[in-house]
Design an enzyme around this catalytic site. Structure first.
Site, mmCIF file in Angstrom:
data_model
loop_
_atom_site.group_PDB
_atom_site.id
_atom_site.type_symbol
_atom_site.label_atom_id
_atom_site.label_comp_id
_atom_site.label_asym_id
_atom_site.label_seq_id
_atom_site.Cartn_x
_atom_site.Cartn_y
_atom_site.Cartn_z
ATOM 1 N N ASP A 21 0.843 -1.199 0.000
ATOM 2 C CA ASP A 21 0.000 0.000 0.000
ATOM 3 C C ASP A 21 0.879 1.250 0.000
ATOM 4 O OD1 ASP A 21 -1.971 1.901 0.367
ATOM 5 O OD2 ASP A 21 -2.146 1.538 2.536
ATOM 6 N N ASP A 29 -2.015 -1.279 -3.691
ATOM 7 C CA ASP A 29 -2.409 -0.560 -4.904
ATOM 8 C C ASP A 29 -1.438 -0.820 -6.054
ATOM 9 O OD1 ASP A 29 -0.252 1.179 -4.089
ATOM 10 O OD2 ASP A 29 -1.680 2.097 -2.700
ATOM 11 N N ASP A 98 -6.622 -10.971 -14.396
ATOM 12 C CA ASP A 98 -7.559 -12.038 -14.096
ATOM 13 C C ASP A 98 -8.771 -11.834 -14.988
ATOM 14 O OD1 ASP A 98 -8.871 -14.078 -12.487
ATOM 15 O OD2 ASP A 98 -7.457 -13.498 -10.927
ATOM 16 N N ASP A 199 -10.583 -17.294 -14.756
ATOM 17 C CA ASP A 199 -11.286 -17.650 -13.534
ATOM 18 C C ASP A 199 -12.490 -18.567 -13.788
ATOM 19 O OD1 ASP A 199 -11.678 -16.771 -10.609
ATOM 20 O OD2 ASP A 199 -13.657 -16.374 -11.452
ATOM 21 N N GLU A 256 -8.028 -21.603 -14.678
ATOM 22 C CA GLU A 256 -8.448 -22.208 -13.412
ATOM 23 C C GLU A 256 -9.490 -23.261 -13.797
ATOM 24 O OE1 GLU A 256 -10.267 -21.077 -9.035
ATOM 25 O OE2 GLU A 256 -11.241 -20.293 -10.816
ATOM 26 N N HIS A 328 -4.622 -17.382 -3.659
ATOM 27 C CA HIS A 328 -5.500 -16.561 -2.805
ATOM 28 C C HIS A 328 -6.744 -17.316 -2.338
ATOM 29 C CE1 HIS A 328 -7.314 -16.576 -6.691
ATOM 30 N NE2 HIS A 328 -8.404 -16.001 -6.202
ATOM 31 N N ASP A 329 -6.959 -18.537 -2.824
ATOM 32 C CA ASP A 329 -8.138 -19.316 -2.418
ATOM 33 C C ASP A 329 -7.779 -20.458 -1.483
ATOM 34 O OD1 ASP A 329 -9.864 -17.868 -4.052
ATOM 35 O OD2 ASP A 329 -9.541 -19.195 -5.762
#
Ligand code: GLC
Length: 555
Positions: A21, A29, A98, A199, A256, A328-329
């Site tokens: 950040d 960001d 993504d 995705d 994915e 991230h999952d």
């Protein structure tokens, strides 16, 4: 095996909210990514996949897109994105975004127009059905809990959402929708993206007309899995997409793809496949059950080994996999694939060695290079992720106490991997000057980038060496394109395999336990290429490995 530029690279996933950040709003960001490009270059990263940074209400952390053509202000603006593309290019780095096109956000203009006129043009962009008697068109359970149908307020119409109700599914059967999507993809590719991570793509094809499957839980609903197993024809959409977008741009794409049938693999990742590569999720779903996370039993080193070798054998016939230990999952790989109580820098280096030298394209997830671990959330109120909140409820409904339910979801929570990157030991791990959107793991005092950069024997440097090895002209041909052949598979907690090219044989031997273990080599080795210990004990042709010792030998 066909040679492609991307096969020789190393990829890295950025989850922008938690990366770095620069403006103090507590959320990472795009400027933060620009600031860290040199850091990633030093590690050896070439391809960067950025999780969604488009405009979004963030019901599912950006996987609910309300405007595909803009950057959410929380991350910066389009000028930042353009600068990122330029700065990446200067460093010979490639940016992937993504591509989330199974669904959009309910706040997207298309869906807003569909709400206003469910039978009109935009109503047909979605799956909207009239249910005057309230009987839903099918009994499928959405991934984040509850039925896949949601009523449009004040009407008898219901819309379909495979994920959260704020993520209505786009109707891929409608050619106009497909055209809109391809237009948007080409717009991004023309801007200079190298490609996409794609995705939830298997979900774009539904079995129609909607129908029930046998219920598999007390809620009377069934997993979408049943439908996916039956669905046919996703390739018609994907080949069209590839022809209209990826192929003319020579884009790199990684899918994915869950639940692909083996006979479809050539169409996914073969020479004329719709994607360049797809992720290997087999170890991540190894212990999945229909009951929910609370019933998962975890995975042992032996099972992890079997899974990796089975995937290698299954997919390598058809194409080039992308390998991960986390994203991230998923929970953090080191917390998942190293037995409890044995997670330290040594065992983390072992996991890094075996996973990066497998055949395929390595995708490193932010923080993996320093061995970031799961965070033991103290209360369900600390959890932000909708998937975890649902699984917590599932565990309570199954009769678990609140403490046990929390403990069970802690092991698998997607928020484990979403805690901010630990840059240094200053407040908030140097991630932000503000208040981080998600709790920082308190172990940042000892596990952080700054500490590991200045220590030559750190995990970070181990990753750097592994990546360098993959690109070293003396080994690249073998590590990138060579065959993989397991050895000593019957030896418990030993993960060992050859990587072979015409000219060279490498042997990876990893003692996946805290007790020492010995093996007898089939031939003498020429050289220790990499070792996570200072020494390697050998007696004639016997290798005596210490606990969690992992070596790469040139034979
Ligand atoms: C993918 C994403 C996940 C998201 C889901 C719905 O699985 O990786 O984060 O929740 O799709 O878009």
């Amino acid at each position: 095996m066909q040679k492609n530029w991307w096969k020789e690279k190393v990829a890295y996933q950025i989850y922008p909210k938690s990366f770095y950040d620069t403006d103090g709003n507590g959320v990472g960001d795009l400027r933060g990514i620009i600031d860290k490009l040199d850091y990633l270059k030093e590690l050896g990263v070439d391809i960067i996949w950025i999780s969604p940074c488009y405009c979004s209400p963030f019901a599912d952390q950006g996987y609910d897109i309300s405007d595909y053509y803009n950057i959410d202000p929380v991350f910066g603006d389009m000028a930042d994105m353009e600068e990122l593309l330029v700065e990446a290019k200067k460093r010979d780095m490639y940016i992937l975004m993504d591509l989330v096109v199974n669904h959009c956000s309910d706040e997207h203009e298309w869906f807003q127009k569909a709400l206003a006129d469910p039978t009109g043009k935009y109503g047909k962009y979605f799956y909207i059905e009239e249910c005057p008697d309230g009987k839903l068109p099918c009994n499928w359970r959405s991934y984040f809990g509850g039925p896949v149908w949601e009523r449009i307020p004040g009407t008898d119409y219901y819309y379909f959402h495979a994920f959260h109700k704020k993520q209505p599914d786009l109707n891929w059967e409608n050619p106009q929708v497909r055209r809109e999507i391809y237009k948007m993809m080409n717009w991004w590719l023309d801007k200079g993206l190298a490609g996409f991570r794609i995705d939830a793509i298997i979900n774009i094809k539904k079995v129609l007309p909607f129908k029930d499957y046998p219920a598999d839980r007390a809620d009377g609903l069934c997993s979408i899995q049943h439908m996916l197993e039956e669905a046919e024809g996703v390739q018609d959409f994907l080949q069209e997409m590839a022809d209209q977008t990826f192929r003319p741009h020579a884009a790199f794409t990684v899918g994915e793809v869950f639940d692909a049938k083996e006979e479809e693999l050539p169409e996914f990742i073969g020479e004329h496949g719709c994607f360049s590569s797809m992720f290997d999720f087999d170890p991540t779903i190894y212990d999945a059950t229909e009951c929910g996370w609370y019933a998962r039993k975890g995975i042992t080193p032996e099972e992890f080994k079997e899974c990796c070798f089975a995937s290698q054998a299954k997919y390598s016939k058809y194409g080039f996999l992308s390998n991960i230990i986390e994203n991230h999952d998923e929970p953090r790989g080191v917390s998942r694939y190293i037995p409890e109580g044995e997670c330290d820098e040594r065992s983390k280096k072992l996991l890094a060695t075996v996973s990066l030298i497998l055949r395929g394209l390595p995708f490193i997830y932010q923080g993996q290079e320093i061995g970031m671990e799961n965070l033991e959330f103290q209360s369900i109120d600390e959890i932000n992720d909708i998937n975890t909140l649902d699984e917590y409820q599932v565990a309570l409904d199954a009769g678990l106490s609140p403490e046990d339910a929390l403990h069970s979801v802690n092991r698998f929570s997607r928020d484990n991997a979403r805690t901010p990157v630990q840059w240094d030991d200053s407040p908030n791990a140097g991630f932000t000057q503000g208040t981080p959107w998600l709790r920082v793991n308190p172990n940042y005092k000892t596990i952080n980038v700054a500490e590991q950069l200045q220590r030559e024997d750190s995990l970070w440097h181990h990753y750097r060496k592994l990546i360098a090895l993959r690109k070293d002209p003396s080994y690249a041909e073998t590590i990138v394109y060579g065959d993989l052949k397991p050895i000593w598979e019957e030896k418990k907690n030993l993960m060992a395999f050859y990587r072979k090219s015409k000219e060279q044989t490498l042997l990876v031997v990893a003692n996946y336990q805290k007790e020492p273990q010995s093996v007898t080599l089939e031939q003498v080795y020429k050289k220790v290429v990499l070792n996570n210990y200072v020494n390697l004990n050998t007696k004639d042709s016997e290798l005596c490995l210490e606990g969690y010792q992992a070596v790469i030998l040139e034979m």
